[in-house]
Structure formats: C-alpha cells, structure tokens
Design a protein around this motif. Structure first.
Motif, mmCIF file in Angstrom:
data_model
loop_
_atom_site.group_PDB
_atom_site.id
_atom_site.type_symbol
_atom_site.label_atom_id
_atom_site.label_comp_id
_atom_site.label_asym_id
_atom_site.label_seq_id
_atom_site.Cartn_x
_atom_site.Cartn_y
_atom_site.Cartn_z
ATOM 1 N N PHE A 3 49.305 52.170 59.589
ATOM 2 C CA PHE A 3 50.454 51.259 59.744
ATOM 3 C C PHE A 3 51.578 51.539 58.759
ATOM 4 N N ARG A 19 55.060 48.787 66.241
ATOM 5 C CA ARG A 19 54.277 49.052 65.030
ATOM 6 C C ARG A 19 52.870 49.510 65.391
ATOM 7 N N TYR A 20 52.241 48.807 66.324
ATOM 8 C CA TYR A 20 50.894 49.183 66.741
ATOM 9 C C TYR A 20 50.884 50.495 67.520
ATOM 10 N N THR A 44 56.330 44.300 66.804
ATOM 11 C CA THR A 44 54.885 44.383 66.586
ATOM 12 C C THR A 44 54.265 45.403 67.525
ATOM 13 N N TRP A 49 48.772 53.640 66.368
ATOM 14 C CA TRP A 49 47.823 54.282 67.285
ATOM 15 C C TRP A 49 48.100 55.779 67.380
ATOM 16 N N LEU A 89 41.756 52.529 64.171
ATOM 17 C CA LEU A 89 42.934 52.183 63.388
ATOM 18 C C LEU A 89 42.500 51.821 61.970
#
Length: 125
Positions: free
Chosen positions: A124, A99-100, A96, A104, A119
């Motif tokens: 994503f 992923r972020y 996670t 970003w 975002l």
C-alpha cells in the motif's frame, strides 16, 4: 462460487460469456470479478436489473470510445461496473478502490507465477 447464484446471474445478465455448463472465464481475475458481483448482489447491494442496466451503460460508453466489442473486454466492463456501483453506493470511494488496485498490482508483481497473491502492508506504499 455459489452455483445457483452463478446460474441465476448467467440467466438474468445479458452478454455473460457462457457454454452449456454456465459462465466461462479466460483468466482467473474474470471469475473473481464475477464472484464479487454475485456476493455483493447476495448482500443486497444491487438488483440484477440494476446491475444489467449499469453494465449496459458501461459497455455503451466503451463502444462510443472505440471498444470493438469482440467479447474480449467483457469482464473489463464488468469490473468497471462493479467499481462504479461500489463507489455510487458509498461502499468505497474511488480513491480507496485505486489504492487497493495499485496494492494488488504491486503484490502480483512480486509474487512468483502459480503462487497465491497476498496483500501486505508494504503493498500500500
């Protein structure tokens, strides 16, 4: 940023770059990482002693891998420590977090300089 919390962290966590007025940052992301740690500490995720020990371990690992420890990488170690504690405490998985971080990076790449980074769902993908 809560000034009292920042002063406490600056006093209790060794190595924080500072001047007479408190913590100093070379880049906005450094201040954001600092603020995230303050917020998570305030929410009880870790004590400052736990944070300092984890940060010291991260810096030692980096030095063993060749980091010259000139101070320029301090907040990179800060961010790595933050990510490791978040994963260790079960707040977010490493997947996670990656992923972020990727989202970003994508959002930052498409955002004109000086504009706020937002975002969006397509970041994503």
């Amino acid at each position: 940023m809560d000034r009292a919390a920042a002063e406490t962290a600056t006093a209790l966590v060794p190595g924080i770059p500072r001047d007479a007025e408190g913590a100093v940052f070379r880049e906005p992301w450094e201040a954001q990482a600092f603020a995230m740690a303050l917020t998570l500490h305030a929410r009880g995720l870790f004590t400052w002693n736990e944070w300092a020990a984890s940060l010291a371990d991260e810096i030692k690992r980096a030095q063993a891998s060749g980091d010259p420890d000139t101070g320029e990488t301090y907040y990179r170690h800060w961010l790595a420590t933050l990510e490791k504690l978040i994963a260790a405490k079960g707040i977010a998985t490493p997947d996670t977090l990656h992923r972020y971080r990727d989202a970003w990076d994508h959002a930052a790449d498409r955002t004109p300089h000086g504009q706020p980074i937002e975002l969006k769902p397509e970041d994503f993908r």
